[in-house]
Motif scaffolding. Sequence first.
Motif, mmCIF file in Angstrom:
data_model
loop_
_atom_site.group_PDB
_atom_site.id
_atom_site.type_symbol
_atom_site.label_atom_id
_atom_site.label_comp_id
_atom_site.label_asym_id
_atom_site.label_seq_id
_atom_site.Cartn_x
_atom_site.Cartn_y
_atom_site.Cartn_z
ATOM 1 N N LYS A 83 1.011 -1.352 0.000
ATOM 2 C CA LYS A 83 -0.233 -0.159 -0.471
ATOM 3 C C LYS A 83 0.652 1.538 -0.192
ATOM 4 O O LYS A 83 0.430 2.436 0.722
ATOM 5 N N ALA A 84 1.204 1.160 -1.158
ATOM 6 C CA ALA A 84 2.513 2.452 -1.024
ATOM 7 C C ALA A 84 1.525 4.092 -1.290
ATOM 8 O O ALA A 84 0.860 3.724 -2.464
ATOM 9 N N LYS A 85 2.294 4.885 -0.012
ATOM 10 C CA LYS A 85 1.371 6.205 -0.657
ATOM 11 C C LYS A 85 1.306 6.922 -2.065
ATOM 12 O O LYS A 85 2.941 6.903 -2.557
ATOM 13 N N THR A 86 0.824 7.279 -2.823
ATOM 14 C CA THR A 86 0.410 7.266 -3.677
ATOM 15 C C THR A 86 -0.145 8.844 -4.610
ATOM 16 O O THR A 86 -1.404 9.119 -3.286
ATOM 17 N N ILE A 87 0.291 9.621 -4.816
ATOM 18 C CA ILE A 87 -0.909 10.928 -5.655
ATOM 19 C C ILE A 87 -0.807 11.521 -7.132
ATOM 20 O O ILE A 87 0.140 10.626 -7.193
#
Length: 213
Positions: A83-87
């Motif tokens: 669950k890599a933090k993504t923008i």
Amino acid sequence: MPKSDVSLSVIKRLPRYYRFLGEIKKAGVQRISSGELSKRMGFTASQIRQDLNCLGGFGQQGYGYNVEQLYGEIGKILGVDKKAKTILIGAGNLGRAVASHMSFEERGFNLIGIFDRNEALAGQLVRNLPIRHIDGLYDFCRDNNPTVAVLCIPSESAQEITDELVKLGVKGFWNFSHYDIASHHPEVAVENVHLSDSLMTLSYHINNIKKSK
């Protein structure tokens, strides 16, 4: 063979294995042979065995593969549990479609922010996330530490944004622009998505289908 040494061609096939195994898992299938998997996926049984052996080998002779176990192991290799933090940068038609319809969480990512230069879009909700003006990108990244960015912007805007994001600690890009990130930032991971290239490939195939006799 260590997982870090698995060839790119095998890595490219892993999402397809994961998708097909997920489908048959939902259908209640508990085990499957390489031959049966071959019929479903279009790969040869030999190719399947070679690919999975590269990852450590999960099958048993005379039994085949435990579907749930193999599905879970490939998921771990792909990192879908991280669950890599993504923008996402660019909330136009493409960006909204990607944000709204892509199941990020099921594929290892957590979409936490959406940005655009258009001030008129600020505050609008997409996927229950407010669109933020790009001027707030630095503060947001400093406070939330995203590691992945989805670029749904024109190529002429991508260089400046990419340079800033790399400085802010972004390590991976899902790149819908035509900007060549990899040549300017070889230290980051990049997956390019060229929809026009895919469409032209389809054009080639439909124009070269062998006519049945």
